[in-house]
Design an enzyme around this catalytic site. Structure first.
Site, mmCIF file in Angstrom:
data_model
loop_
_atom_site.group_PDB
_atom_site.id
_atom_site.type_symbol
_atom_site.label_atom_id
_atom_site.label_comp_id
_atom_site.label_asym_id
_atom_site.label_seq_id
_atom_site.Cartn_x
_atom_site.Cartn_y
_atom_site.Cartn_z
ATOM 1 N N GLN A 287 0.811 -1.218 0.000
ATOM 2 C CA GLN A 287 0.000 0.000 0.000
ATOM 3 C C GLN A 287 0.849 1.276 0.000
ATOM 4 O O GLN A 287 0.366 2.336 -0.389
ATOM 5 C CB GLN A 287 -0.907 0.031 1.236
ATOM 6 C CG GLN A 287 -1.663 -1.240 1.526
ATOM 7 C CD GLN A 287 -2.799 -1.480 0.558
ATOM 8 O OE1 GLN A 287 -3.467 -0.542 0.160
ATOM 9 N NE2 GLN A 287 -3.006 -2.713 0.176
ATOM 10 N N HIS A 308 4.228 -9.703 -4.800
ATOM 11 C CA HIS A 308 3.218 -8.654 -4.950
ATOM 12 C C HIS A 308 3.875 -7.276 -4.901
ATOM 13 O O HIS A 308 3.580 -6.394 -5.731
ATOM 14 C CB HIS A 308 2.202 -8.795 -3.814
ATOM 15 C CG HIS A 308 0.801 -8.466 -4.196
ATOM 16 N ND1 HIS A 308 0.263 -7.213 -4.052
ATOM 17 C CD2 HIS A 308 -0.186 -9.227 -4.717
ATOM 18 C CE1 HIS A 308 -0.996 -7.213 -4.450
ATOM 19 N NE2 HIS A 308 -1.299 -8.427 -4.862
#
Length: 338
Positions: A287, A308
């Protein structure tokens, strides 16, 4: 006319994050993109309802022209227009994650011509996406330090697979950015355990809390009973407040999986976090990449760079003139911008 960026949806972890990040960055920079092999690394490739909702939301917010915006599509062409603030509502129509749709469009609204409110209906407690409480209690305080002011409210829970939840975020345009430095976690201040129940017996929550308390010294133990019509569902969370950061970890309960096993999964995840001196957990690291890139400076430490995270960095570097630097030292990976 800005150049068209070509993306391979199969790169790295091959999931929906490539598309979501590309949509965010395209809206912010005005650069069009084409993506092929959407979610090629997943068992059911192509656009699901959640991803299609994110595309439609991005299209509405910036007046984009789009090709390939349909369920199951593995190719998309996105040509953005001008981002406009306003009051927006989007419905996923399934238990797909509300927060992942918000994650797609909110960064663009940081640069809009006025304040905005975005409401998304769908799933709120999804095993493969951050819940609203993670956004509200962990991410948004860090965004505020950067100079990004948004406030997320969970209006109604919606558990997988039924959905029916509602999440809304109010966001203001950014006046100026600050640099985020998260090199050290600091000492632990307190830990809080929390269980959400909807249409599930209370003894399930009591056993989950007991499992957490058997491994950690909890300063708070909270059980929240939600209305039955918001379930059936069960989520177990553990919040770790340290001197420099608050992290939150969660596990969504599953049918035919005991309360003890569900809570034990969470215990193992938190123990992995605490075993490293890194400030940031695996999911929070994902994030922070985009806002840090927009600032053009900053750093954080994470125990291990996930696939990721690396994929997200690769997409960001295609749209912005930034380069990330990852250095392993003293058992952590320090992520910074060169």
């Amino acid at each position: 006319m800005k150049r068209m960026i070509a993306l391979d949806g199969a790169q790295g972890e091959g999931g929906g994050q490539i598309l979501r990040s590309a949509l965010s960055l395209s809206m912010i920079t005005g650069q069009p993109f084409t993506i092929t092999g959407i979610r090629a690394g997943r068992a059911k490739p192509g656009l699901l309802r959640q991803h299609l909702t994110a595309v439609k939301a991005a299209t509405e917010i910036c007046g984009a022209t789009v090709e390939g915006a349909e369920l199951g599509s593995q190719r998309l062409v996105f040509r953005p227009g001008t981002v406009r603030g306003g009051d927006y509502r989007f419905a996923i129509g399934s238990a797909g994650s509300c927060t992942l749709v918000l994650q797609t469009v909110l960064p663009a609204l940081w640069f809009a011509d006025g304040p905005s409110r975005v409401e998304v209906s769908g799933g709120t407690d999804n095993p493969s996406a951050p819940p609203a409480d993670f956004i509200r209690r962990v991410l948004e305080p860090l965004l505020a330090k950067i100079g990004i002011h948004q406030q997320t409210t969970l209006l109604r829970h919606g558990f997988y697979p039924a959905g029916g939840g509602v999440v809304a975020t109010e966001v203001s345009p950014v006046a100026s950015f600050n640099t985020l430095q998260l090199g050290e976690r600091g000492n632990i201040v307190q830990m809080r355990g929390e269980v959400l129940l909807a249409g599930v017996p209370r003894h399930v929550a009591e056993r989950e809390i007991a499992t957490l308390a058997g491994s950690f010294s909890l300063h708070e133990q909270n059980i929240h009973n939600l209305p039955r019509d918001q379930g059936p569902g069960n989520t177990v969370s553990l919040e770790v407040e340290s001197e420099n950061i608050t992290e939150r970890f969660f596990v969504v309960g599953e049918k035919r999986v005991s309360a003890e096993v569900v809570a034990a999964q969470l215990v193992q995840e938190v123990k992995r976090y605490l075993a490293s001196p890194a400030a940031v957990g695996e999911y929070l690291a994902d994030q922070l990449v985009l806002p840090m890139a927009l600032v053009g400076a900053g750093e954080f430490t994470v125990a291990h760079p996930s696939c990721h995270l690396l994929t997200n960095i690769a997409v960001v570097e295609r749209f912005l003139q930034v380069r990330f630097c990852l250095i392993e030292t003293d058992g952590v990976t320090r992520v910074s911008i060169k």
